[in-house]
Design a protein around this motif. Sequence first.
Motif, PDB file in Angstrom:
ATOM      1  N   ARG A   1      44.020 -40.660 -30.028  1.00 21.80           N
ATOM      2  CA  ARG A   1      43.462 -40.293 -28.856  1.00 21.80           C
ATOM      3  C   ARG A   1      42.390 -39.317 -28.783  1.00 21.80           C
ATOM      4  O   ARG A   1      41.542 -39.614 -27.816  1.00 21.80           O
ATOM      5  CB  ARG A   1      44.555 -39.097 -28.271  1.00 21.80           C
TER       6      ARG A   1
ATOM      7  N   LEU B   1      38.743 -40.242 -26.824  1.00 21.34           N
ATOM      8  CA  LEU B   1      37.634 -39.455 -26.377  1.00 21.34           C
ATOM      9  C   LEU B   1      36.569 -39.246 -26.795  1.00 21.34           C
ATOM     10  O   LEU B   1      35.624 -39.113 -26.731  1.00 21.34           O
ATOM     11  CB  LEU B   1      38.331 -37.632 -26.689  1.00 21.34           C
TER      12      LEU B   1
ATOM     13  N   THR C   1      33.930 -41.250 -26.248  1.00 16.05           N
ATOM     14  CA  THR C   1      33.920 -41.968 -24.700  1.00 16.05           C
ATOM     15  C   THR C   1      32.219 -41.555 -24.161  1.00 16.05           C
ATOM     16  O   THR C   1      31.702 -40.226 -24.950  1.00 16.05           O
ATOM     17  CB  THR C   1      35.074 -40.572 -23.890  1.00 16.05           C
TER      18      THR C   1
ATOM     19  N   GLY D   1      35.898 -32.800 -23.902  1.00 20.66           N
ATOM     20  CA  GLY D   1      36.341 -33.424 -22.859  1.00 20.66           C
ATOM     21  C   GLY D   1      34.576 -34.875 -22.102  1.00 20.66           C
ATOM     22  O   GLY D   1      33.908 -35.078 -23.687  1.00 20.66           O
ATOM     23  N   ASN D   2      34.932 -34.754 -20.982  1.00 24.81           N
ATOM     24  CA  ASN D   2      33.447 -35.833 -20.667  1.00 24.81           C
ATOM     25  C   ASN D   2      32.625 -34.863 -19.891  1.00 24.81           C
ATOM     26  O   ASN D   2      33.672 -35.597 -18.834  1.00 24.81           O
ATOM     27  CB  ASN D   2      34.069 -36.830 -21.008  1.00 24.81           C
TER      28      ASN D   2
ATOM     29  N   GLU E   1      30.899 -36.936 -16.032  1.00 25.43           N
ATOM     30  CA  GLU E   1      31.289 -38.085 -15.372  1.00 25.43           C
ATOM     31  C   GLU E   1      30.249 -37.856 -14.968  1.00 25.43           C
ATOM     32  O   GLU E   1      30.110 -36.476 -13.789  1.00 25.43           O
ATOM     33  CB  GLU E   1      32.670 -38.263 -14.692  1.00 25.43           C
TER      34      GLU E   1
ATOM     35  N   TYR F   1      35.393 -33.722 -17.108  1.00 23.53           N
ATOM     36  CA  TYR F   1      36.648 -33.683 -17.183  1.00 23.53           C
ATOM     37  C   TYR F   1      36.924 -32.851 -18.457  1.00 23.53           C
ATOM     38  O   TYR F   1      36.446 -33.837 -18.902  1.00 23.53           O
ATOM     39  CB  TYR F   1      37.441 -35.305 -16.917  1.00 23.53           C
TER      40      TYR F   1
ATOM     41  N   LYS G   1      39.480 -32.541 -20.909  1.00 25.64           N
ATOM     42  CA  LYS G   1      40.967 -33.517 -21.113  1.00 25.64           C
ATOM     43  C   LYS G   1      41.734 -33.230 -22.214  1.00 25.64           C
ATOM     44  O   LYS G   1      43.124 -33.722 -22.425  1.00 25.64           O
ATOM     45  CB  LYS G   1      40.778 -35.497 -21.523  1.00 25.64           C
ATOM     46  N   LYS G   2      41.011 -32.316 -23.024  1.00 24.50           N
ATOM     47  CA  LYS G   2      41.910 -31.292 -24.078  1.00 24.50           C
ATOM     48  C   LYS G   2      41.976 -29.323 -24.254  1.00 24.50           C
ATOM     49  O   LYS G   2      40.693 -29.066 -24.263  1.00 24.50           O
ATOM     50  CB  LYS G   2      41.868 -31.660 -25.559  1.00 24.50           C
TER      51      LYS G   2
ATOM     52  N   LEU H   1      40.511 -30.325 -14.468  1.00 24.58           N
ATOM     53  CA  LEU H   1      41.469 -30.726 -15.614  1.00 24.58           C
ATOM     54  C   LEU H   1      42.556 -31.173 -14.773  1.00 24.58           C
ATOM     55  O   LEU H   1      42.919 -30.877 -13.196  1.00 24.58           O
ATOM     56  CB  LEU H   1      41.559 -29.197 -16.423  1.00 24.58           C
TER      57      LEU H   1
ATOM     58  N   THR I   1      47.494 -29.986 -15.266  1.00 24.13           N
ATOM     59  CA  THR I   1      47.585 -29.352 -16.067  1.00 24.13           C
ATOM     60  C   THR I   1      48.913 -29.614 -15.625  1.00 24.13           C
ATOM     61  O   THR I   1      49.101 -29.740 -13.496  1.00 24.13           O
ATOM     62  CB  THR I   1      47.578 -28.256 -16.937  1.00 24.13           C
TER      63      THR I   1
END
Length: 146
Positions: A38, A42, A45, A65-66, A68, A77, A79-80, A114, A116
């Motif tokens: 995972r 990421l 990405t 995250g990344n 966009e 975004y 993501k973690k 995000l 959640t």
Amino acid sequence: MILPITLDNLNENIELYVSVFNEPPWEDNWTFEKAERRFLDLLHTPRFLGFSYYHNEELVALAAGNCEEWSDGELFYLKKMCVRPNMQGQEIGTRLLSYLAAHLQERGVMYSYLLTLQEGQAASFYAKNSYKKDLNTVFMLHKLKK
């Protein structure tokens, strides 16, 4: 100290992630190998951005995250994100989000978003840090049959 997440410190970030999300309230079933896949996805990405937060030379939090493209500008975004449970409540997560936000603003990013759970500790934390529910968006899931 806050440092970028790279291949050099990836394993310790994965270990932190697994240890945090396998504990309550999430009680996930992450293995190092699954989390590694995972995180590698990421990390590779386009426009990945992640930071590790160290306290007394110990990794205690991460955010990744990344970016966009969007019609009116760039989005990030998230993501973690996690903070070691014994370090929660000490403003570490807030400081890490503030650092990330400043970095994103310097890059001209318009929004950070995000996903959640609606209720609980994480939602309250993000709300306290200026994230708002977007009433125009709905998260939809299609469970595929085995």
